[in-house]
Write a protein that holds these residues in place. Sequence first.
Motif, PDB file in Angstrom:
ATOM      1  N   GLY A 221      52.680  38.429  47.164  1.00  9.42           N
ATOM      2  CA  GLY A 221      51.853  37.886  48.235  1.00  9.42           C
ATOM      3  C   GLY A 221      52.595  36.832  49.018  1.00  9.42           C
ATOM      4  O   GLY A 221      53.748  36.516  48.737  1.00  9.42           O
ATOM      5  N   SER A 222      51.931  36.255  49.998  1.00  6.95           N
ATOM      6  CA  SER A 222      52.566  35.233  50.825  1.00  6.95           C
ATOM      7  C   SER A 222      52.126  33.831  50.432  1.00  6.95           C
ATOM      8  O   SER A 222      52.709  32.848  50.874  1.00  6.95           O
ATOM      9  CB  SER A 222      52.227  35.470  52.303  1.00  6.95           C
ATOM     10  N   GLY A 223      51.089  33.722  49.598  1.00  4.39           N
ATOM     11  CA  GLY A 223      50.592  32.419  49.165  1.00  4.39           C
ATOM     12  C   GLY A 223      50.412  32.386  47.662  1.00  4.39           C
ATOM     13  O   GLY A 223      51.173  33.027  46.927  1.00  4.39           O
ATOM     14  N   ASP A 224      49.412  31.661  47.204  1.00  2.00           N
ATOM     15  CA  ASP A 224      49.120  31.594  45.771  1.00  2.00           C
ATOM     16  C   ASP A 224      48.179  32.742  45.409  1.00  2.00           C
ATOM     17  O   ASP A 224      46.969  32.563  45.229  1.00  2.00           O
ATOM     18  CB  ASP A 224      48.486  30.240  45.430  1.00  2.00           C
ATOM     19  N   LEU A 225      48.775  33.932  45.304  1.00  2.00           N
ATOM     20  CA  LEU A 225      47.991  35.131  45.041  1.00  2.00           C
ATOM     21  C   LEU A 225      47.360  35.090  43.660  1.00  2.00           C
ATOM     22  O   LEU A 225      46.268  35.631  43.456  1.00  2.00           O
ATOM     23  CB  LEU A 225      48.874  36.376  45.188  1.00  2.00           C
ATOM     24  N   ALA A 226      48.023  34.452  42.704  1.00  2.00           N
ATOM     25  CA  ALA A 226      47.479  34.356  41.344  1.00  2.00           C
ATOM     26  C   ALA A 226      46.163  33.577  41.343  1.00  2.00           C
ATOM     27  O   ALA A 226      45.198  33.966  40.683  1.00  2.00           O
ATOM     28  CB  ALA A 226      48.492  33.699  40.418  1.00  2.00           C
ATOM     29  N   ALA A 227      46.122  32.460  42.081  1.00  2.00           N
ATOM     30  CA  ALA A 227      44.892  31.663  42.174  1.00  2.00           C
ATOM     31  C   ALA A 227      43.807  32.444  42.901  1.00  2.00           C
ATOM     32  O   ALA A 227      42.627  32.377  42.538  1.00  2.00           O
ATOM     33  CB  ALA A 227      45.171  30.343  42.888  1.00  2.00           C
ATOM     34  N   PHE A 228      44.201  33.178  43.917  1.00  2.00           N
ATOM     35  CA  PHE A 228      43.253  34.007  44.663  1.00  2.00           C
ATOM     36  C   PHE A 228      42.648  35.066  43.746  1.00  2.00           C
ATOM     37  O   PHE A 228      41.434  35.306  43.759  1.00  2.00           O
ATOM     38  CB  PHE A 228      43.979  34.668  45.843  1.00  2.00           C
ATOM     39  N   LEU A 229      43.493  35.695  42.929  1.00  2.00           N
ATOM     40  CA  LEU A 229      43.011  36.713  41.987  1.00  2.00           C
ATOM     41  C   LEU A 229      42.083  36.087  40.954  1.00  2.00           C
ATOM     42  O   LEU A 229      41.048  36.670  40.604  1.00  2.00           O
ATOM     43  CB  LEU A 229      44.199  37.384  41.299  1.00  2.00           C
ATOM     44  N   ASN A 230      42.438  34.915  40.459  1.00  2.00           N
ATOM     45  CA  ASN A 230      41.599  34.233  39.478  1.00  2.00           C
ATOM     46  C   ASN A 230      40.211  33.949  40.052  1.00  2.00           C
ATOM     47  O   ASN A 230      39.192  34.145  39.372  1.00  2.00           O
ATOM     48  CB  ASN A 230      42.258  32.924  39.036  1.00  2.00           C
ATOM     49  N   GLU A 231      40.162  33.497  41.295  1.00  2.00           N
ATOM     50  CA  GLU A 231      38.878  33.223  41.933  1.00  2.00           C
ATOM     51  C   GLU A 231      38.084  34.513  42.123  1.00  2.00           C
ATOM     52  O   GLU A 231      36.860  34.546  41.909  1.00  2.00           O
ATOM     53  CB  GLU A 231      39.095  32.537  43.275  1.00  2.00           C
ATOM     54  N   ALA A 232      38.776  35.581  42.513  1.00  2.00           N
ATOM     55  CA  ALA A 232      38.111  36.871  42.709  1.00  2.00           C
ATOM     56  C   ALA A 232      37.545  37.389  41.387  1.00  2.00           C
ATOM     57  O   ALA A 232      36.444  37.952  41.335  1.00  2.00           O
ATOM     58  CB  ALA A 232      39.099  37.882  43.296  1.00  2.00           C
ATOM     59  N   ILE A 233      38.302  37.188  40.303  1.00  2.00           N
ATOM     60  CA  ILE A 233      37.839  37.598  38.971  1.00  2.00           C
ATOM     61  C   ILE A 233      36.587  36.819  38.582  1.00  2.00           C
ATOM     62  O   ILE A 233      35.619  37.379  38.041  1.00  2.00           O
ATOM     63  CB  ILE A 233      38.956  37.405  37.934  1.00  2.00           C
ATOM     64  N   SER A 234      36.583  35.519  38.859  1.00  2.64           N
ATOM     65  CA  SER A 234      35.422  34.688  38.533  1.00  2.64           C
ATOM     66  C   SER A 234      34.175  35.181  39.264  1.00  2.64           C
ATOM     67  O   SER A 234      33.088  35.282  38.673  1.00  2.64           O
ATOM     68  CB  SER A 234      35.718  33.235  38.909  1.00  2.64           C
TER      69      SER A 234
END
Length: 257
Positions: free
Chosen positions: A235-248
């Motif tokens: 990704g171009s940013g903090d994709l891991a944090a984005f995925l974590n939020e999406a999972i939540s």
Amino acid sequence: MNKQPRTVHEVVDLTGITARTLHYYDQIGLFKPSIVTEAKYRLYTESDLCRLQEILFFREVGFSLKEIKQLLASPDYNRQEVLKKHICILEAQRDRINALIKLVEAEIRGGSTLSFEAFSNSKIARLQTQFREEMIERWGNTDSFREYEETFSTQARKLQNEQLDAFYSFAQELFERLALYEDCSPGCMEVQQIVKEWQQYISEHFYNCDKQMLINLGNLYVTDKRFSNFINRNGSGDLAAFLNEAISIFCNNPNAI
């Protein structure tokens, strides 16, 4: 090849790549149109399409978008040499398909000899690994690529080579698709569908990934740098944090599995 510049719609029709993907490639500086009109229409030249073809070649072998961008930006990058390596891999893929065709034809004729050699993907995997190592050695940032290779789950590293290739291929494709929606809400339908696919994949190939397990994984993606580095490369940013939020969001949805 058509010498006239092509519109986004024409490139989509020609390649099967979505307009959103083209926009994302442009956004991260991987594939930009040579012409942008006053009306902001993007037009792609023949040279642009040649670069896109190179990108797709690298994607076929399993490089991430960031890796491809890094390789193509190398001042010593040799396109002809890379294409010759690609031919070797494509020929191995062709030989495998031809062997499978002959096996099926023999079965149709009533052959009874059991053979599983044609199903093997080991030669292709070996060539892809060799290609990857050569590209990294010649044009890549070796330390960066080594870190990439050493990341992700311990369970994945226990898999056989062909299983591992399939896992990395699926994970990379999924995370790159997720990156297309980084500017959207993590609760949007497209992102939530990707989370669901990831949950299902883990359940089918590793262990039962219920909501609590998925939440634990999401937390791990942001607290363990091995996971974060692997995911963020796509990704171009903090994709891991984005995925974590999406999972939540997904796990707090009563309709989610």
